[in-house]
Design a protein around this motif. Structure first.
Motif, PDB file in Angstrom:
ATOM      1  N   ILE A  41      30.260  16.631  -0.620  1.00  0.00           N
ATOM      2  CA  ILE A  41      29.525  16.631  -1.891  1.00  0.00           C
ATOM      3  C   ILE A  41      28.553  15.454  -1.909  1.00  0.00           C
ATOM      4  CG2 ILE A  41      31.321  17.865  -3.190  1.00  0.00           C
ATOM      5  CD1 ILE A  41      32.235  15.148  -4.340  1.00  0.00           C
ATOM      6  N   PHE A  42      27.993  15.204  -3.098  1.00  0.00           N
ATOM      7  CA  PHE A  42      27.015  14.127  -3.289  1.00  0.00           C
ATOM      8  C   PHE A  42      27.602  12.774  -2.876  1.00  0.00           C
ATOM      9  CE2 PHE A  42      25.428  10.739  -6.080  1.00  0.00           C
ATOM     10  CZ  PHE A  42      24.079  10.785  -5.766  1.00  0.00           C
ATOM     11  N   LEU A  43      26.761  11.939  -2.306  1.00  0.00           N
ATOM     12  CA  LEU A  43      27.194  10.579  -1.986  1.00  0.00           C
ATOM     13  C   LEU A  43      26.077   9.587  -2.287  1.00  0.00           C
ATOM     14  CD1 LEU A  43      29.228   8.573  -0.640  1.00  0.00           C
ATOM     15  CD2 LEU A  43      28.012   8.974   1.505  1.00  0.00           C
ATOM     16  N   ASP A  44      26.414   8.567  -3.065  1.00  0.00           N
ATOM     17  CA  ASP A  44      25.518   7.414  -3.125  1.00  0.00           C
ATOM     18  C   ASP A  44      26.344   6.161  -2.904  1.00  0.00           C
ATOM     19  OD1 ASP A  44      26.642   7.671  -5.837  1.00  0.00           O
ATOM     20  OD2 ASP A  44      25.368   5.953  -6.308  1.00  0.00           O
ATOM     21  N   CYS A  45      25.783   5.215  -2.164  1.00  0.00           N
ATOM     22  CA  CYS A  45      26.431   3.930  -1.935  1.00  0.00           C
ATOM     23  C   CYS A  45      25.483   2.856  -2.452  1.00  0.00           C
ATOM     24  CB  CYS A  45      26.649   3.684  -0.441  1.00  0.00           C
ATOM     25  SG  CYS A  45      27.633   4.947   0.353  1.00  0.00           S
ATOM     26  N   GLN A  46      26.029   1.930  -3.189  1.00  0.00           N
ATOM     27  CA  GLN A  46      25.219   0.831  -3.721  1.00  0.00           C
ATOM     28  C   GLN A  46      25.394  -0.376  -2.803  1.00  0.00           C
ATOM     29  OE1 GLN A  46      23.259   1.317  -6.437  1.00  0.00           O
ATOM     30  NE2 GLN A  46      23.949   3.452  -6.328  1.00  0.00           N
ATOM     31  N   VAL A  47      24.294  -0.964  -2.385  1.00  0.00           N
ATOM     32  CA  VAL A  47      24.362  -2.011  -1.369  1.00  0.00           C
ATOM     33  C   VAL A  47      23.636  -3.271  -1.840  1.00  0.00           C
ATOM     34  CG1 VAL A  47      24.190  -2.368   1.124  1.00  0.00           C
ATOM     35  CG2 VAL A  47      23.926  -0.066   0.212  1.00  0.00           C
ATOM     36  N   GLY A  48      24.157  -4.421  -1.426  1.00  0.00           N
ATOM     37  CA  GLY A  48      23.490  -5.689  -1.723  1.00  0.00           C
ATOM     38  C   GLY A  48      22.809  -6.236  -0.484  1.00  0.00           C
TER      39      GLY A  48
END
Ligand code: SF4
Length: 604
Positions: free
Chosen positions: A89-96
């Motif tokens: 399914i959908f995937l988003d990863c938040q990165v610094g």
């Protein structure tokens, strides 16, 4: 032209080797902002339903937001968006880190990667251009070495996102390593890169100047946000201990995942706490681009069997999953396991969870010494954990099965192991047992990428009494729905979710940066639109109410000790919260957004 955006998207097709510079669609930017939201829109419009996430048809989007690389505090953040090979399914990863700011200052709001190269390559983005270069010399190398080699070759100011052997070997929870110690961790974005034969993306700022719609207004809004962060009473603790500050309170609240979520109390919690970590292995603090919070904790172990030179971490989630959840009660051992995962390119949450699952299988005799190549996979055996990490990254022996994640592994092993395979929609559970905080049960069940703590983190509100009573479903649906909408916007701006700012601050920053004229209501409506779009993506992939659920362990086995003793989230309780949540969302009883809701949100 909108303020704060670069107005340009870089599109790279690895099959045809075509590189295109496209204009940012301003209407899309207004409706979906950037980061998670804009990435979700591009993904939704680009992919046909049912596409194999590891095929050339999947796309990989690196998306900054209008506030990335601006003067706004915590503006380092950016997002990786794709279809997950772990969950489908959908995937988003938040990165610094620094990569996102460098991409924006290189002149691009997004980089979209399509197709598949016929041999290993990396992208070299510089001088407002992009080259596809041979990466044979990097293939097989760990993330740390890959970054060092590319920096040596291209310049020390180059920022790198890369994969390790786990991504190359298509481990379904391989991460993308960024700036050495930050990760696009969850859901297997690293395997998507590996499936495209893309070893790394190296970016150099070209000195792009960010133009604000209202420079003076933005400066004031950024200063005000900075003042609020400086005066927040929790920030000194976050700065001193980082996210591991949560180990002790979460254990005290009896919801620290322990031995594959069999209990929420770990007898060696003190030995892996933030305080112990600071005392024993932290040697300096660090930070992302433009952030005074400085929550990175650089660690090292100078001698002995857990010796390593440098790591920024472990974070709370890594401690909980590689530590207590595997019964490992030594901060040095947890940091060592974390270092292995970071270098080999594995998500620490899914890795710790999958090894804990295998440990329970081993304890129950479902896996034997023959299956583990003689490794004594009992809870608490740190050396066995290290060996499993290497086997998973290299898909060697039992590592080949475990590299598929707990959902697929438990299906293969069978014999009732599905009951303690701890995942939602295929994504392994993070570091909070929802039987001790019922809001997390709903948050995990409804998160758009599977079990995720970041979309709606209810833990502090529940254990502090802000969401009372403690062991109740009351008010959880409203809290989770509103937090998901608000976070969807934070992850689209993109700012760090650790910034203790109010919606009014975000709105002011967004408006003065871009020239939008959002009210608080518009802002939340846009968050709701983004959340509904990711739900639409998932519904198109076949997700229904049946998938908005929890592992049987959470619904059938009460927690055995501590203040949560006897607590369980029954199927009835979850159903009640789901009914309330769907009603608040304007979705039907199967969790499908209604036509009226989609019209209201201008999604149809
Ligand atoms: S709070 Fe921590 S993770 Fe967030 S931007 Fe600052 S240093 Fe990075």
């Amino acid at each position: 032209m909108l303020g704060a955006y670069t107005g340009k998207i870089l599109r790279v097709n690895l099959t045809t080797r075509k590189i295109n510079m496209e204009r940012l669609d301003e209407e899309k930017a207004r409706k979906f902002i950037g980061g998670k939201g804009l990435g979700a829109k591009i993904l939704y419009d680009s992919l046909k339903p049912g596409v194999n996430p590891l095929s050339p048809e999947n796309i990989l989007i690196f998306a900054s937001g209008p506030l990335t690389a601006t003067l706004a505090p915590t503006s380092a953040r950016w997002a990786v968006v794709t279809k997950s090979p772990l969950t489908n399914i959908f995937l988003d990863c938040q990165v610094g880190g620094y990569f996102g700011a460098a991409m924006k200052l290189a002149g691009f709001d997004c980089i979209i990667v399509e197709g598949k190269a016929d041999k290993p390559v990396y992208l070299w983005v510089h001088d407002k251009n992009c080259e596809i270069l041979d990466a044979d010399f990097l293939w097989g190398k760990g993330c740390f070495e890959t970054e060092e080699i590319l920096k040596k070759r291209l310049g020390l100011n180059v920022r790198v996102a890369s994969i390790g052997p786990a991504g190359e070997n298509l481990v379904r929870y391989a991460c993308i390593s960024v700036d050495k110690y930050r990760q696009a961790g969850r859901g297997g974005a690293g395997a998507v890169m590996g499936s495209k034969n893309l070893k790394a993306v190296a970016v150099q700022s070209s000195g792009h100047k960010i133009r604000y719609a209202d420079p003076e207004g933005f400066r004031k809004a950024a200063n005000e946000a900075l003042r609020v962060i400086k005066e927040n009473s929790f920030i000194p603790l976050r700065r001193k201990y980082g996210t591991p500050i949560w180990v002790s309170p979460v254990n005290k609240a009896a919801l620290l995942p322990t031995k594959n979520f069999r209990t929420g109390v770990f007898e060696k919690a003190d030995e892996i706490s933030g305080e112990t970590m600071r005392k024993k292995i932290v040697f300096k603090d660090g930070t992302c681009y433009n952030c005074i919070i400085q929550c990175w904790k650089y660690t090292h172990v100078k001698s002995g069997k857990y010796k390593f030179d440098e790591l920024a971490g472990p974070e709370y989630e890594s401690i909980a999953l590689l530590g207590s959840n595997c019964g490992v009660g030594s901060i040095e051992a947890v940091a060592y396991a974390n270092m292995l995962c970071d270098n080999l390119g594995l998500d620490t949450i899914s890795t710790g969870n999958t090894i804990a699952f295998a440990m329970e299988c081993f304890e129950k005799g479902l896996l034997t010494l023959k299956d583990t190549d003689g490794i004594n996979l009992k809870f608490g055996n740190a050396e066995a954990e290290f060996e499993m990490i290497k086997k998973i990254a290299n898909r060697e022996g039992i590592g080949n099965l475990l590299g598929e994640g707990v959902r697929r592994a438990s299906k293969k092993i069978g014999k009732g192991s599905e009951k303690f395979a701890m995942h939602v929609k295929g994504l392994e559970i993070p570091g909070y047992d929802p039987r001790g905080a019922f809001g997390m049960a709903l948050a995990y069940a409804t998160s758009d990428r599977g079990a995720c703590h970041q979309r709606a983190w209810t833990v502090r509100a529940e254990i502090s009494g802000e969401l009372a009573p403690r062991f109740s479903t009351k008010g959880r649906a409203k809290f989770v729905k509103e937090t998901q909408d608000e976070r969807a916007m934070c992850f689209s701006l993109v700012l760090c979710d650790f910034a203790p700012l109010k919606i009014e601050h975000f709105v002011k920053l967004l408006n003065t940066a871009t020239g939008f004229n959002f009210t608080v209501e518009d802002y939340l409506k846009t968050g709701e639109r983004i959340w509904n779009l990711t739900r639409l993506f998932n519904v198109r992939e076949g997700i229904t109410r049946e998938d908005d659920t929890l592992p049987p362990r959470f619904m059938e086995e009460p927690l055995p000790e501590g203040v949560t003793k006897g607590q369980v989230v029954t199927k009835e309780m979850l159903n009640q919260m789901l009914d309330e949540y769907y009603t608040l969302r304007g979705w039907d009883e199967n969790g499908i957004p209604t036509k009226e809701k989609l019209k209201e949100l201008e999604l149809i």
